[in-house]
Design a protein around this motif. Structure first.
Motif, PDB file in Angstrom:
ATOM      1  N   MET A   3     -62.368  49.613  13.347  1.00 48.67           N
ATOM      2  CA  MET A   3     -61.997  48.470  13.653  1.00 48.67           C
ATOM      3  C   MET A   3     -60.986  48.410  14.907  1.00 48.67           C
ATOM      4  N   ALA A   4     -61.338  47.376  15.747  1.00 47.65           N
ATOM      5  CA  ALA A   4     -60.548  47.002  16.959  1.00 47.65           C
ATOM      6  C   ALA A   4     -60.565  45.435  17.115  1.00 47.65           C
ATOM      7  N   VAL A   5     -59.403  45.035  17.286  1.00 51.72           N
ATOM      8  CA  VAL A   5     -59.214  43.594  17.558  1.00 51.72           C
ATOM      9  C   VAL A   5     -58.387  43.750  19.089  1.00 51.72           C
ATOM     10  N   LEU A   6     -58.916  42.659  19.909  1.00 50.74           N
ATOM     11  CA  LEU A   6     -58.330  42.288  21.176  1.00 50.74           C
ATOM     12  C   LEU A   6     -57.472  41.038  20.880  1.00 50.74           C
ATOM     13  N   LEU A   7     -56.320  41.157  21.491  1.00 48.96           N
ATOM     14  CA  LEU A   7     -55.414  39.931  21.381  1.00 48.96           C
ATOM     15  C   LEU A   7     -54.761  39.532  22.574  1.00 48.96           C
ATOM     16  N   ALA A   8     -54.236  38.391  22.848  1.00 44.64           N
ATOM     17  CA  ALA A   8     -53.613  37.714  23.900  1.00 44.64           C
ATOM     18  C   ALA A   8     -52.475  37.294  23.393  1.00 44.64           C
ATOM     19  N   PHE A  34     -48.309  41.077  15.257  1.00 44.01           N
ATOM     20  CA  PHE A  34     -49.424  40.791  14.752  1.00 44.01           C
ATOM     21  C   PHE A  34     -49.795  40.913  13.299  1.00 44.01           C
ATOM     22  N   ARG A  35     -49.868  40.032  12.606  1.00 44.14           N
ATOM     23  CA  ARG A  35     -49.956  39.951  11.004  1.00 44.14           C
ATOM     24  C   ARG A  35     -51.571  39.426  10.793  1.00 44.14           C
ATOM     25  N   GLY A  36     -52.157  40.186  10.050  1.00 43.09           N
ATOM     26  CA  GLY A  36     -53.674  39.820   9.572  1.00 43.09           C
ATOM     27  C   GLY A  36     -53.720  39.597   8.110  1.00 43.09           C
ATOM     28  N   THR A  37     -53.894  38.435   7.535  1.00 46.37           N
ATOM     29  CA  THR A  37     -53.848  38.485   6.275  1.00 46.37           C
ATOM     30  C   THR A  37     -55.297  37.914   5.718  1.00 46.37           C
ATOM     31  N   ARG A  38     -55.996  38.342   4.825  1.00 45.82           N
ATOM     32  CA  ARG A  38     -57.230  38.043   4.140  1.00 45.82           C
ATOM     33  C   ARG A  38     -57.151  36.607   3.547  1.00 45.82           C
ATOM     34  N   ALA A  57     -54.201  45.279  22.203  1.00 49.20           N
ATOM     35  CA  ALA A  57     -55.346  45.839  21.241  1.00 49.20           C
ATOM     36  C   ALA A  57     -54.804  46.297  19.906  1.00 49.20           C
ATOM     37  N   PHE A  58     -55.274  46.158  18.933  1.00 47.88           N
ATOM     38  CA  PHE A  58     -55.031  46.606  17.612  1.00 47.88           C
ATOM     39  C   PHE A  58     -56.259  47.353  17.305  1.00 47.88           C
ATOM     40  N   THR A  59     -56.132  48.668  16.935  1.00 47.80           N
ATOM     41  CA  THR A  59     -56.925  49.487  16.328  1.00 47.80           C
ATOM     42  C   THR A  59     -56.441  50.267  15.063  1.00 47.80           C
ATOM     43  N   LYS A  60     -57.430  50.632  14.201  1.00 51.07           N
ATOM     44  CA  LYS A  60     -56.886  51.399  12.850  1.00 51.07           C
ATOM     45  C   LYS A  60     -56.019  52.458  13.138  1.00 51.07           C
ATOM     46  N   GLU A  61     -56.575  53.249  14.230  1.00 52.36           N
ATOM     47  CA  GLU A  61     -56.058  54.498  14.456  1.00 52.36           C
ATOM     48  C   GLU A  61     -54.784  54.433  15.206  1.00 52.36           C
ATOM     49  N   MET A  89     -51.200  48.108  20.556  1.00 50.17           N
ATOM     50  CA  MET A  89     -51.261  48.658  21.638  1.00 50.17           C
ATOM     51  C   MET A  89     -51.099  47.670  22.967  1.00 50.17           C
ATOM     52  N   ALA A  90     -50.052  47.994  24.127  1.00 48.68           N
ATOM     53  CA  ALA A  90     -50.070  47.113  25.081  1.00 48.68           C
ATOM     54  C   ALA A  90     -51.022  47.534  26.049  1.00 48.68           C
TER      55      ALA A  90
END
Length: 105
Positions: free
Chosen positions: A1-6, A29-33, A66-70, A74-75
């Protein structure tokens, strides 16, 4: 899983950006279902915002993340994540000016 953020300051004109400190600061960065009360992702990273001019005397301070599970938040966006994002964007491109009436979430 990877997410790009700004991350951005939200200022759009030079005078409204005057009070913005472009130094390093924490971005969270917080992600809630949907329907959940606790986040499944809760990560932060210290990043330096950079100014990008709009060419008309204004602009905005922002930063890609970017956010990755691993790797967590990350900037520096890994090349594989950036390439996958570009491929996804190109695959959704159409030759018409009408947007898809039912975009996927």
């Amino acid at each position: 899983m990877a997410v790009l953020l700004a991350a951005a300051t939200g200022c759009s004109y030079a005078q409204s950006c005057a009070g913005v400190d472009p130094g390093a600061g924490p971005i969270r960065f917080r992600g809630t279902r949907k329907g959940a009360t606790r986040p499944v992702i809760d990560a932060s990273a210290d990043v330096k915002l950079t100014f990008q001019s709009d060419g008309c005397g204004g602009g905005d301070y922002g930063r890609g993340l970017a956010f990755t599970k691993e790797g967590g938040l990350m900037a520096k966006i890994p090349r594989a994540v950036s390439e996958a994002w570009g491929e996804q964007v190109r695959s959704r491109a159409t030759s018409t000016s009408q947007p898809d009436p039912s975009p996927s979430p």
